[in-house]
Design a protein around this motif. Sequence first.
Motif, PDB file in Angstrom:
ATOM      1  N   VAL A 198      77.903  72.361  18.423  1.00 49.90           N
ATOM      2  CA  VAL A 198      76.580  71.833  17.860  1.00 49.90           C
ATOM      3  C   VAL A 198      76.305  70.542  18.338  1.00 49.90           C
ATOM      4  O   VAL A 198      77.121  69.667  18.311  1.00 49.90           O
ATOM      5  CB  VAL A 198      76.476  72.100  16.389  1.00 49.90           C
ATOM      6  CG1 VAL A 198      75.146  71.518  15.955  1.00 49.90           C
ATOM      7  CG2 VAL A 198      76.506  73.616  16.035  1.00 49.90           C
ATOM      8  N   TYR A 199      75.108  70.221  18.967  1.00 53.48           N
ATOM      9  CA  TYR A 199      74.785  68.798  19.454  1.00 53.48           C
ATOM     10  C   TYR A 199      73.305  68.491  19.233  1.00 53.48           C
ATOM     11  O   TYR A 199      72.349  69.696  19.552  1.00 53.48           O
ATOM     12  CB  TYR A 199      74.859  68.843  21.054  1.00 53.48           C
ATOM     13  CG  TYR A 199      75.009  67.869  21.775  1.00 53.48           C
ATOM     14  CD1 TYR A 199      76.203  67.173  22.188  1.00 53.48           C
ATOM     15  CD2 TYR A 199      74.064  66.955  22.243  1.00 53.48           C
ATOM     16  CE1 TYR A 199      76.738  65.980  22.824  1.00 53.48           C
ATOM     17  CE2 TYR A 199      73.999  65.801  23.034  1.00 53.48           C
ATOM     18  CZ  TYR A 199      75.300  65.369  23.341  1.00 53.48           C
ATOM     19  OH  TYR A 199      75.360  64.144  24.206  1.00 53.48           O
ATOM     20  N   ASN A 200      73.016  67.611  18.732  1.00 53.21           N
ATOM     21  CA  ASN A 200      71.707  67.362  17.960  1.00 53.21           C
ATOM     22  C   ASN A 200      71.020  68.428  17.392  1.00 53.21           C
ATOM     23  O   ASN A 200      69.953  69.067  17.653  1.00 53.21           O
ATOM     24  CB  ASN A 200      70.816  67.058  19.425  1.00 53.21           C
ATOM     25  CG  ASN A 200      71.155  65.322  19.883  1.00 53.21           C
ATOM     26  OD1 ASN A 200      71.260  64.580  18.714  1.00 53.21           O
ATOM     27  ND2 ASN A 200      70.991  65.261  21.037  1.00 53.21           N
ATOM     28  N   ARG A 201      71.941  69.053  16.485  1.00 56.36           N
ATOM     29  CA  ARG A 201      71.415  70.348  15.843  1.00 56.36           C
ATOM     30  C   ARG A 201      70.889  71.456  16.556  1.00 56.36           C
ATOM     31  O   ARG A 201      70.247  72.243  16.076  1.00 56.36           O
ATOM     32  CB  ARG A 201      70.528  69.914  14.630  1.00 56.36           C
ATOM     33  CG  ARG A 201      70.758  68.776  13.853  1.00 56.36           C
ATOM     34  CD  ARG A 201      69.981  68.592  12.885  1.00 56.36           C
ATOM     35  NE  ARG A 201      70.382  67.525  11.858  1.00 56.36           N
ATOM     36  CZ  ARG A 201      69.846  66.240  12.020  1.00 56.36           C
ATOM     37  NH1 ARG A 201      68.904  65.933  13.215  1.00 56.36           N
ATOM     38  NH2 ARG A 201      70.324  65.209  11.240  1.00 56.36           N
ATOM     39  N   MET A 202      71.513  71.487  17.667  1.00 56.80           N
ATOM     40  CA  MET A 202      71.241  72.636  18.699  1.00 56.80           C
ATOM     41  C   MET A 202      72.687  73.365  19.222  1.00 56.80           C
ATOM     42  O   MET A 202      73.448  72.533  19.335  1.00 56.80           O
ATOM     43  CB  MET A 202      70.536  72.342  19.803  1.00 56.80           C
ATOM     44  CG  MET A 202      68.844  72.081  19.725  1.00 56.80           C
ATOM     45  SD  MET A 202      67.902  71.711  21.285  1.00 56.80           S
ATOM     46  CE  MET A 202      66.711  72.835  21.334  1.00 56.80           C
ATOM     47  N   LEU A 203      72.631  74.496  19.859  1.00 57.97           N
ATOM     48  CA  LEU A 203      73.459  75.086  20.433  1.00 57.97           C
ATOM     49  C   LEU A 203      73.827  74.537  21.911  1.00 57.97           C
ATOM     50  O   LEU A 203      72.956  74.673  22.691  1.00 57.97           O
ATOM     51  CB  LEU A 203      73.541  76.507  20.387  1.00 57.97           C
ATOM     52  CG  LEU A 203      73.237  77.340  19.306  1.00 57.97           C
ATOM     53  CD1 LEU A 203      73.051  79.029  19.298  1.00 57.97           C
ATOM     54  CD2 LEU A 203      74.611  77.100  18.122  1.00 57.97           C
ATOM     55  N   ALA A 216      69.542  71.473  26.907  1.00 59.77           N
ATOM     56  CA  ALA A 216      68.271  71.339  26.287  1.00 59.77           C
ATOM     57  C   ALA A 216      68.733  70.568  25.265  1.00 59.77           C
ATOM     58  O   ALA A 216      67.781  69.882  24.393  1.00 59.77           O
ATOM     59  CB  ALA A 216      67.635  72.483  25.629  1.00 59.77           C
ATOM     60  N   VAL A 217      69.853  70.353  24.744  1.00 56.64           N
ATOM     61  CA  VAL A 217      70.533  69.521  23.538  1.00 56.64           C
ATOM     62  C   VAL A 217      70.290  68.156  23.837  1.00 56.64           C
ATOM     63  O   VAL A 217      70.095  67.332  23.020  1.00 56.64           O
ATOM     64  CB  VAL A 217      71.876  69.701  23.187  1.00 56.64           C
ATOM     65  CG1 VAL A 217      72.112  71.208  22.933  1.00 56.64           C
ATOM     66  CG2 VAL A 217      72.629  69.552  24.372  1.00 56.64           C
ATOM     67  N   GLU A 218      70.085  67.951  25.391  1.00 60.17           N
ATOM     68  CA  GLU A 218      69.684  66.271  25.406  1.00 60.17           C
ATOM     69  C   GLU A 218      68.396  66.227  25.111  1.00 60.17           C
ATOM     70  O   GLU A 218      67.415  66.267  26.021  1.00 60.17           O
ATOM     71  CB  GLU A 218      69.918  66.205  26.943  1.00 60.17           C
ATOM     72  CG  GLU A 218      71.521  66.297  27.537  1.00 60.17           C
ATOM     73  CD  GLU A 218      71.788  66.354  28.986  1.00 60.17           C
ATOM     74  OE1 GLU A 218      73.044  66.384  29.427  1.00 60.17           O
ATOM     75  OE2 GLU A 218      70.815  66.545  29.602  1.00 60.17           O
ATOM     76  N   ARG A 219      67.800  66.047  23.917  1.00 59.69           N
ATOM     77  CA  ARG A 219      66.509  65.911  23.333  1.00 59.69           C
ATOM     78  C   ARG A 219      65.751  64.401  24.059  1.00 59.69           C
ATOM     79  O   ARG A 219      66.625  63.507  23.988  1.00 59.69           O
ATOM     80  CB  ARG A 219      66.512  65.979  21.953  1.00 59.69           C
ATOM     81  CG  ARG A 219      66.995  67.305  21.280  1.00 59.69           C
ATOM     82  CD  ARG A 219      66.670  68.666  22.089  1.00 59.69           C
ATOM     83  NE  ARG A 219      65.189  68.835  22.171  1.00 59.69           N
ATOM     84  CZ  ARG A 219      64.552  69.751  22.811  1.00 59.69           C
ATOM     85  NH1 ARG A 219      65.453  70.298  23.584  1.00 59.69           N
ATOM     86  NH2 ARG A 219      63.220  70.070  22.464  1.00 59.69           N
ATOM     87  N   GLN A 220      64.636  64.812  24.303  1.00 61.60           N
ATOM     88  CA  GLN A 220      63.981  63.483  24.522  1.00 61.60           C
ATOM     89  C   GLN A 220      63.166  62.832  23.589  1.00 61.60           C
ATOM     90  O   GLN A 220      62.870  63.577  22.569  1.00 61.60           O
ATOM     91  CB  GLN A 220      62.904  63.929  25.706  1.00 61.60           C
ATOM     92  CG  GLN A 220      63.228  64.891  26.747  1.00 61.60           C
ATOM     93  CD  GLN A 220      64.486  64.193  27.426  1.00 61.60           C
ATOM     94  OE1 GLN A 220      64.266  62.925  28.361  1.00 61.60           O
ATOM     95  NE2 GLN A 220      65.547  64.738  27.490  1.00 61.60           N
ATOM     96  N   VAL A 221      63.397  61.469  23.315  1.00 71.01           N
ATOM     97  CA  VAL A 221      62.724  60.680  22.452  1.00 71.01           C
ATOM     98  C   VAL A 221      61.685  60.037  23.434  1.00 71.01           C
ATOM     99  O   VAL A 221      62.097  59.271  24.183  1.00 71.01           O
ATOM    100  CB  VAL A 221      63.729  59.583  21.622  1.00 71.01           C
ATOM    101  CG1 VAL A 221      62.882  58.530  20.952  1.00 71.01           C
ATOM    102  CG2 VAL A 221      64.848  60.126  20.764  1.00 71.01           C
TER     103      VAL A 221
END
Length: 366
Positions: A29-34, A59-64
């Motif tokens: 789990v990474y940034n609350r995603m799989l 996709a866990v590499e979320r964008q701010v």
Amino acid sequence: MAGIVPSRRVRGTPFSAGVEAAGAQAYTVYNRMLLPSYFESYTADYRHLKDHVQVWDVAVERQVSIKGPDALKLMKRMSPRDMNRMAQDQCYYVPICDHKGGMLNDPVALKIAEDHYWLSIADGDLLQWALGLAIGQNMDVEVFEPDVSPLAVQGPKAEDLMVRVFGEDVRNIRFFRYKRMLFMENEFIVARSGWSKQGGFEIYVEGEYNGMPLWQALFAAGTDLNVRAGCPNLIERIEGGLLSYGSDMRRENTPIEAGLAKFCNSPDDYIGRSVIEAQKAHGPNRIICPIAIEGAEDLPHNALGWNVYNKETWVGLISSATWSPDFNINVAIGMIERGHWDAGTVLQVDTGAGMRQAMIKEKFWI
Ligand code: THG
């Protein structure tokens, strides 16, 4: 170990259907995603990544997203890296620190427009730090998580596969630069980047519904290239010295300790500056090192944090370690105290399943 249950709190990604169908065998789990950990096995995935081409759901590499008249001002407050000469098609690896220089994240920053940046984050709540600073300092910016999910295409055949889906112009994208490329009427940012040393691209897929069509197009175009689903590979990334925030360095470490001094060159008054400048001048008290651990390919696969000794003295921690088939040794990343980090220094590592001899290396393996 038992499985992970997805939920609204531990989200899947726009590519999860493809990842499941491709046979992901374990997730983290990474940034609350799989985030998949491996498909066939760490070693089989590694061999395939180095020989062919893989498509990674990152996709866990979320964008701010930081957008508005004060976007650059906020970026400069947050970034130890000089933001002044960043071009509009550029990506920067940027450590982000607190007021004592402690690392909060190590995102890839993208300059989208003069007044717009994305921070492609590692595991952590960087959005809340950016939003807090923006509100606390009355900055005229919007801080939000857009519907953007990176998909990485990595490996020696990545460029050939990308050309088939996005066209010849892909070849002209330079390292850590991006172009906007068309896929079925959609324009996506495509950068030459990614968390491997095998070369490749990251596609910033905008719109969740575009995820599976792109995933399928890449697999359909790459059959003869032996394209497979993959994910950031534990072995390859340790060989390459790619650091994992939360494992190899954390808030208790500065970017200088993390070996990221070359990314701390800002002339501006950023948060953490005094500590970072002092450490640049006098040297840090510990630093990330490549370490080779002797012995067979049977290191325990437990949570790391193994203690390292120089004879009787405690001198640091191993944060990541695994067997390397190509270098025929256990490759590792460790945080080693001052006075003990010279290349060639012989150390002892307590793996929890016995002591192993180890040696500091001059540089990472790839
Ligand atoms: N790509 C994108 N977002 C990310 C990562 C990524 N977010 C999370 C995580 N990875 C952030 N951490 C890193 C660490 C290393 C690199 C990129 C992101 C990296 N380093 C190169 C190296 O060390 O060789 C080069 C850096 C440089 O020269 O600027 O690529 O992977 N979108």
